[in-house]
Design a protein around this motif. Structure first.
Motif, PDB file in Angstrom:
ATOM      1  N   THR A 154       0.796  -1.230   0.000  1.00  0.00           N
ATOM      2  CA  THR A 154       0.000   0.000   0.000  1.00  0.00           C
ATOM      3  C   THR A 154       0.827   1.278   0.000  1.00  0.00           C
ATOM      4  OG1 THR A 154      -0.060   0.043   2.416  1.00  0.00           O
ATOM      5  CG2 THR A 154      -1.847  -1.141   1.304  1.00  0.00           C
ATOM      6  N   ARG A 174      -2.678   4.162  -2.194  1.00  0.00           N
ATOM      7  CA  ARG A 174      -4.000   3.522  -2.361  1.00  0.00           C
ATOM      8  C   ARG A 174      -4.877   4.541  -3.080  1.00  0.00           C
ATOM      9  NH1 ARG A 174      -7.402   1.684   2.360  1.00  0.00           N
ATOM     10  NH2 ARG A 174      -8.335   0.270   0.822  1.00  0.00           N
ATOM     11  N   ASN A 202      -5.840   1.770   6.077  1.00  0.00           N
ATOM     12  CA  ASN A 202      -6.348   0.503   6.614  1.00  0.00           C
ATOM     13  C   ASN A 202      -5.216  -0.209   7.365  1.00  0.00           C
ATOM     14  OD1 ASN A 202      -4.714  -0.588   4.639  1.00  0.00           O
ATOM     15  ND2 ASN A 202      -6.389  -1.338   3.354  1.00  0.00           N
ATOM     16  N   SER A 203      -5.500  -1.419   7.843  1.00  0.00           N
ATOM     17  CA  SER A 203      -4.498  -2.105   8.672  1.00  0.00           C
ATOM     18  C   SER A 203      -3.241  -2.441   7.872  1.00  0.00           C
ATOM     19  CB  SER A 203      -5.092  -3.347   9.328  1.00  0.00           C
ATOM     20  OG  SER A 203      -5.862  -4.051   8.404  1.00  0.00           O
ATOM     21  N   ALA A 222      -8.749   7.262   8.381  1.00  0.00           N
ATOM     22  CA  ALA A 222      -8.763   5.825   8.611  1.00  0.00           C
ATOM     23  C   ALA A 222      -9.772   5.229   7.627  1.00  0.00           C
ATOM     24  CB  ALA A 222      -9.171   5.542  10.046  1.00  0.00           C
ATOM     25  N   ASP A 223      -9.599   3.940   7.319  1.00  0.00           N
ATOM     26  CA  ASP A 223     -10.471   3.313   6.328  1.00  0.00           C
ATOM     27  C   ASP A 223     -11.839   3.033   6.954  1.00  0.00           C
ATOM     28  OD1 ASP A 223     -11.813   1.454   4.605  1.00  0.00           O
ATOM     29  OD2 ASP A 223      -9.892   1.170   3.583  1.00  0.00           O
ATOM     30  N   LYS A 265     -14.570   1.929   5.613  1.00  0.00           N
ATOM     31  CA  LYS A 265     -15.232   0.673   5.227  1.00  0.00           C
ATOM     32  C   LYS A 265     -14.636  -0.505   6.007  1.00  0.00           C
ATOM     33  CE  LYS A 265     -16.019   2.714   0.730  1.00  0.00           C
ATOM     34  NZ  LYS A 265     -15.413   2.909  -0.600  1.00  0.00           N
ATOM     35  N   GLU A 266     -13.353  -0.419   6.333  1.00  0.00           N
ATOM     36  CA  GLU A 266     -12.725  -1.510   7.087  1.00  0.00           C
ATOM     37  C   GLU A 266     -13.216  -1.539   8.533  1.00  0.00           C
ATOM     38  OE1 GLU A 266      -8.211  -3.101   7.168  1.00  0.00           O
ATOM     39  OE2 GLU A 266      -8.517  -1.400   8.491  1.00  0.00           O
ATOM     40  N   MET A 267     -13.465  -0.345   9.095  1.00  0.00           N
ATOM     41  CA  MET A 267     -13.776  -0.337  10.544  1.00  0.00           C
ATOM     42  C   MET A 267     -15.267  -0.281  10.861  1.00  0.00           C
ATOM     43  SD  MET A 267     -12.551   3.434  11.790  1.00  0.00           S
ATOM     44  CE  MET A 267     -12.654   4.793  10.637  1.00  0.00           C
TER      45      MET A 267
END
Ligand code: CAA
Length: 257
Positions: free
Chosen positions: A5, A21, A29-30, A65-66, A68-70
């Protein structure tokens, strides 16, 4: 080394980390966390590197921060994994890290920039902590670091309304150290990093540590810490070289010892 990334490359004595990204405006994201931490650690351990630059794209340093991920995370998951604690590792870099910010630096993007030692902004930069618009609040340091950078009134304004601050306001408020034309951003940040990397590395690391201690110490303790570190610098060959070079009207040749 190749990362998923980010792009990490060495240019001269500078380690350059470019968030990559583009489809998600560099949302953190992580995987981004793992990649940035690994790259910063590798540059910190690389004797050939004296400073680092972290940058994004023209459109976005990082849009946060992402989300959609969290979004589906439960409280207990967030608590047990101590969500976001991993970013503390990034702040442990001992060599200076400059954030070169163009476009959006929102939420975690603004917070990542503030984790760096100073921020150089493109005239296109936009900073914000819009977490309140998502039903949450900053979680990667925004409520603490932004307040220290810009003071309570402006930090409250940003955190409670979610509004963005442009580069001019960010410079006026002390969030960024300088503003440059967007087209010159990376070059200007690299120039600043190269300049730092040409100085004595132990002196640079001690200076960074001393400035950072001012966050944690009283003025009296901070001044004492500064003096003690300053005294220790007389054990450096680079102190003898730097001062001799001044007296002899020549350029110093620091050897990092
Ligand atoms: N997380 C996940 N994806 C994101 C994102 C984020 N933070 N920001 C942008 N994206 C994605 C969008 O979903 C979109 O993806 P799709 O094409 O798959 O739909 C893509 O990036 C492009 O974004 P937009 O279409 O929204 O681009 P735009 O130019 O219209 O708007 C923007 C740009 C104003 C920055 C807008 O993307 C935006 O508001 N992003 C979210 C900003 C935000 O709220 N950040 C805070 C996140 S929470 C946080 O960071 C918590 C913390 O304290 C650490």
């Amino acid at each position: 080394m190749a990362y998923e990334t980010i792009i990490a490359e060495t240019r001269g004595k500078v380690g350059l980390i470019t968030l990559n990204r583009p489809k998600a405006l560099n949302a953190l994201n992580s995987q981004v966390l793992a990649d940035i931490v690994a790259a910063a650690k590798a540059f910190d351990a690389d004797d050939g590197v004296g400073a680092m630059v972290v940058t994004g794209s023209e459109k976005a340093f990082a849009a946060g921060a992402d989300i959609k991920e969290m979004q589906a995370k439960s409280y207990v998951e967030a608590y047990l994994e101590d969500f976001f604690v991993g970013w503390e590792e990034f702040t442990r870099a001992r060599k200076p890290v400059i954030a070169a910010v163009a476009g959006y630096a929102l939420g975690g993007g603004c917070e990542l920039a503030m984790m760096c030692d100073f921020i150089i902004a493109a005239d296109s930069a936009k900073f914000g902590q819009p977490e309140i618009t998502l039903g949450v609040m900053p979680g990667m340091g925004g409520s603490q670091r932004l307040t220290r950078f810009v003071g309570k009134s402006k930090a409250m304004d940003m955190v409670l309304t979610g509004r963005m601050m442009d580069a001019t306001e960010a410079e006026r408020s002390g969030l960024v150290s300088r503003v440059v034309p967007a087209a010159d951003l990376v070059e200007e940040a690299m120039k600043a990093a190269e300049k730092i990397a040409d100085f004595s590395l132990p002196a640079v690391i001690m200076a960074k540590e001393a400035v950072n201690r001012s966050y944690d110490l009283t003025l009296a303790e901070g001044l004492r810490f500064e003096r003690r570190v300053f005294h220790s610098m007389f054990a450096l060959d680079d102190q003898k070289e730097g001062m001799a070079a001044f007296a002899e009207k020549r350029k110093p040749a620091f050897r990092n010892r």
